[in-house]
Scaffold this active site. Structure first.
Site, mmCIF file in Angstrom:
data_model
loop_
_atom_site.group_PDB
_atom_site.id
_atom_site.type_symbol
_atom_site.label_atom_id
_atom_site.label_comp_id
_atom_site.label_asym_id
_atom_site.label_seq_id
_atom_site.Cartn_x
_atom_site.Cartn_y
_atom_site.Cartn_z
ATOM 1 C CB CYS A 1 5.722 2.178 7.509
ATOM 2 S SG CYS A 1 5.141 3.638 6.648
ATOM 3 C CG LEU A 2 6.675 1.197 1.436
ATOM 4 C CD1 LEU A 2 5.964 1.566 0.135
ATOM 5 C CD2 LEU A 2 7.774 0.176 1.188
ATOM 6 N N GLY B 1 0.838 -1.184 0.000
ATOM 7 C CA GLY B 1 0.000 0.000 0.000
ATOM 8 C C GLY B 1 0.874 1.235 0.000
#
Length: 172
Positions: free
Chosen positions: A89-90, A46
């Site tokens: 998380c990126l 996402g």
């Protein structure tokens, strides 16, 4: 195709509530395309527009083995239950941590044609990703859900190859 750089923890755009999209037009569809390419390149499931420096309420979700899909102006309209999940998380590369997420979540928004959509997910990666990405457009990161910054765990990639069964998912 434009792969845009991911913004990291400390960048002010990640902490600002994103602006509502007034109209789904060619600019938004191009943004969705760029977000999708950027997410795939970064190997996430996402991505939210603020993560590439765009302060708009747009997210793209890309479950493994499924075609990525956008949600414009996503909003959690219902959630129930709680579960503890390991999350990454990126925008916080190299770390993961245990956070509380809902068992079931319902999100509404618009698709890339401007039509209303409603997505329900329960006790799966999609439910986690939906909450994670809506948090992003609200200016919240998963690290804000940790009990303490001491609960943030550094991923050690020097001794082994990571896989989804052993370590956290890069939820976005």
């Amino acid at each position: 195709m434009t792969i845009r750089p991911i913004r990291y923890l400390g960048d002010p755009v990640l902490r600002q509530p994103a602006k509502k999209v007034r109209r789904v037009d060619d600019y938004i569809r191009r943004l969705i395309f760029d977000m999708t390419e950027s997410m795939i390149e970064a190997q996430g499931v996402g991505i939210a527009a603020p993560q590439i420096g765009v302060n708009l309420r747009v997210v793209v979700i890309g479950m493994p083995d499924e075609h990525p899909f956008p949600i414009v102006n996503p909003e959690v309209v219902k959630r129930s239950g709680f579960r503890e999940l390991d999350e990454g998380c990126l925008s916080v590369p190299g770390y993961h941590g245990l956070v509380s997420r809902s068992k079931k979540v319902v999100v509404k928004g618009l698709d890339d044609k401007g039509h209303q959509i409603r997505i329900t997910a329960e006790e799966n990666l999609l439910a986690q990703a939906l909450e994670h990405e809506v948090d992003h457009v609200n200016g919240t990161l998963y690290v804000d859900h940790l009990n303490s910054r001491d609960d943030l765990i550094k991923i050690d990639t020097s001794s082994q190859t990571l896989n989804a069964e052993d370590h956290s998912e890069n939820t976005d």
